[in-house]
Scaffold this active site. Structure first.
Site, PDB file in Angstrom:
ATOM      1  N   LYS A   1       8.778  -2.073   4.888  1.00 29.73           N
ATOM      2  CA  LYS A   1       8.996  -1.581   4.488  1.00 29.73           C
ATOM      3  C   LYS A   1      10.691  -0.635   5.518  1.00 29.73           C
ATOM      4  CE  LYS A   1       6.197   0.202   1.182  1.00 29.73           C
ATOM      5  NZ  LYS A   1       4.765  -1.259   2.082  1.00 29.73           N
TER       6      LYS A   1
HETATM    7  C1  PLP Z   1       3.812  -2.201   1.555  1.00 30.41           C
HETATM    8  C2  PLP Z   1       2.884  -2.869   2.137  1.00 30.41           C
HETATM    9  C3  PLP Z   1       3.583  -3.566   1.114  1.00 30.41           C
HETATM   10  C4  PLP Z   1       2.850  -4.178  -0.716  1.00 30.41           C
HETATM   11  O1  PLP Z   1       3.967  -4.469  -1.092  1.00 30.41           O
HETATM   12  P1  PLP Z   1       4.338  -4.559  -2.660  1.00 30.41           P
HETATM   13  O2  PLP Z   1       6.150  -4.908  -2.804  1.00 30.41           O
HETATM   14  O3  PLP Z   1       4.279  -3.214  -3.002  1.00 30.41           O
HETATM   15  O4  PLP Z   1       4.367  -5.310  -3.307  1.00 30.41           O
HETATM   16  C5  PLP Z   1       2.320  -4.682   1.864  1.00 30.41           C
HETATM   17  N1  PLP Z   1       2.096  -4.579   3.242  1.00 30.41           N
HETATM   18  C6  PLP Z   1       2.130  -3.377   4.054  1.00 30.41           C
HETATM   19  C7  PLP Z   1       2.177  -3.717   5.152  1.00 30.41           C
HETATM   20  C8  PLP Z   1       3.059  -2.699   3.362  1.00 30.41           C
HETATM   21  O5  PLP Z   1       3.455  -1.310   3.359  1.00 30.41           O
END
Ligand code: PLP
Length: 494
Positions: free
Chosen positions: A112
């Site tokens: 993120k």
């Molecule tokens: C948010 C997240 C995901 C999923 O990503 P999306 O874009 O929502 O599909 C996968 N792994 C981690 C560690 C995340 O924080």
């Protein structure tokens, strides 16, 4: 000519990138989509000579066309700097036949950070461009990773404030500590006596509360959202796929023009949609392999063409993928209909009323770019253990879901295309699940002992993000009921 953004649900909407970034979501409930996917203007050979920031500029300038060169370059320079613990920003590690694209070298050790490091800068630049004098107040509900990444991104950014609500008994210890120790006078973190859905509903209510919006406008504030449907989060995520491909070329792992497959551990469908956009920009991507955990709505969708959220919600060891409504899938649906807003609106109406919809056979044809797989809890743990035992490389639970999907894909197809696995979190963030997957005996250790042990066996230094919370002061002690979320915001803005 500016690239305009349209609503997935209303063909009449057309706004510039800066306006779409500020609004987040369309008034009709739809998502902003670019009217066309622009092509890369530089060759992959040229891009392979550039560093992360320069690649970011080449990709983002095609989508965010109403920023000047200087504005966009400043946003990029402010985002991708020493906050990341490696010059490369998103390094590749080769293990067991695949390239792991490590997207966890930012401040909160989850992917993120890749988007939330730049979103605050995109947002204040957008505000300035649109003559907005108010300070922007970000309201976020989080089940763990997003909250901390948003806090770290917005902390001490002038012209912004951020309030994060989390379910006070619904996040891991490390996640909670990361949030309640957050610095920055413009930050506020609140533990809610309720679950994630309660937090989410409470935040949505405030976004729709006209009286509240007027009240805070009188004090010089306006709300905005940092969640993953904002195009200001989507566009920066396209960059690292272009970067990964061009590093493979640069390091002579593939020839320029060869294809690359990607595997993405998926929840809200944002990360994999970014890879799809990269492909549409002209990057030679072969298959987009969508990996789900036991909440396998997307796997079923790719199999059958039916999206059906009517099922039990399963708590897994990859909590950031525990999702039954993948919001960003709406953008793919829109593209599969041939950018038809009316048809998309109908599918979303069905989803709302009955929890499911079925796409047409023609739309299913368009899914050929994708392959869906899912990993059970046992398969996830097994991949962590065997990869560690065979190579010494330790991956987190979310990445392991993708690694398992990739093994299944190889078995099913014998495709030998070079493959990049999006590695979305540091194993330190999910140390207990990771360590007990390797050996059950570790379950007896405390949280920080586990972290020391992980550092030893994986031969990797403990990330700064973990050291930070070990001795940090707890700065946020506010807790509230679901009913009091609004008054908590009012108090903070007083
Ligand atoms: C948010 C997240 C995901 C999923 O990503 P999306 O874009 O929502 O599909 C996968 N792994 C981690 C560690 C995340 O924080």
């Amino acid at each position: 000519m500016n690239l305009m953004y349209r609503s997935t649900r209303d063909s009449k909407v057309a706004v510039k990138a800066s306006e779409a970034i500020l609004k987040g979501l369309c008034d009709d409930g739809g998502l902003f989509v670019p009217e066309r996917i622009p092509a890369l203007q530089k060759t992959t050979k040229e891009l392979s000579e550039m560093d992360y920031r320069a690649v970011a500029y080449e990709v983002m300038k095609e989508f965010i066309t109403d920023f000047t060169e200087e504005e966009l370059k400043t946003c990029i320079a402010n985002a991708y700097d020493e906050k990341f613990d490696t010059e490369e920003i998103a390094p590749l590690t080769f293990a067991d036949g695949a390239y792991y694209l490590e997207l966890f070298h930012g401040r909160t050790i989850a992917f993120k950070d890749m988007a939330l490091s730049i979103l605050p800068h995109l947002m204040i630049t957008s505000a300035r461009k649109n003559d907005i004098k108010n300070d922007i107040v970000i309201l976020t509900a989080t089940s763990g990773d997003t909250g901390k990444a948003a806090l770290a991104g917005f902390a001490d950014v002038k012209g912004t404030k951020i309030v994060v609500f989390f379910p006070k008994d619904g996040v891991s210890n490390v996640q909670k500590l990361q949030m309640i120790t957050q610095k920055g006078d413009n930050t506020k973190v609140v533990g809610v006596d309720g679950n994630f859905d309660d937090c989410q509903t409470g935040v949505k209510k405030m976004f729709g509360d006209e009286a509240l919006k007027n009240e805070i406008a009188g004090k010089g504030y306006q709300f905005s959202s940092a969640n993953s449907i904002n195009i200001g989060r989507l566009v920066p995520q396209i960059v690292y796929y272009v970067y990964a491909y061009t590093r493979l070329v640069k390091n002579e792992r593939i020839a320029d023009g060869d294809k690359m497959n990607v595997v993405v551990p998926t929840g809200n469908f944002g990360n994999i949609l970014a890879a799809y956009y990269a492909k549409k920009m002209g990057l030679p991507i072969g298959k987009l392999i969508c990996a789900s955990n036991e909440n396998k709505v997307l796997f079923d969708f790719f199999e059958t063409g039916v999206y059906d959220r009517n099922r039990k919600f399963i708590l897994t060891s990859s909590p950031s993928m525990d999702i039954l409504i993948s919001s960003n899938l709406e953008r793919l649906i829109f593209h599969l209909t041939g950018d038809n807003a009316e048809a998309t609106a109908k599918f979303m109406e069905e989803l709302k009323s009955s929890g499911k919809y079925e796409i047409t056979p023609e739309m299913k044809e368009g899914l050929k770019d994708f392959a869906g797989f899912y990993a059970s809890e046992d398969a996830t743990a097994e991949v962590i253990k065997s990869l560690y035992e065979e190579t010494g490389y330790v991956i987190d639970t979310h990445t392991a879901v993708a690694a398992s999907a990739y093994r299944q894909y190889c078995k099913a197809t014998s495709d030998e295309t070079a493959t990049v696995i999006a590695s979305t979190a540091s194993p330190f963030k999910f140390a207990r699940s990771v360590m007990t997957a390797i050996d059950k005996k570790y379950d007896e250790l405390g949280d920080f002992e586990l972290i020391d042990e992980l550092s030893k066996i994986g031969n990797v230094a403990i990330p700064e993000a973990i050291n930070e919370i070990k001795n940090a002061d707890i700065r946020h002690k506010t807790e509230c009921s679901v009913e009091d979320m609004k008054s908590t915001v009012q108090d903070f803005l007083r």
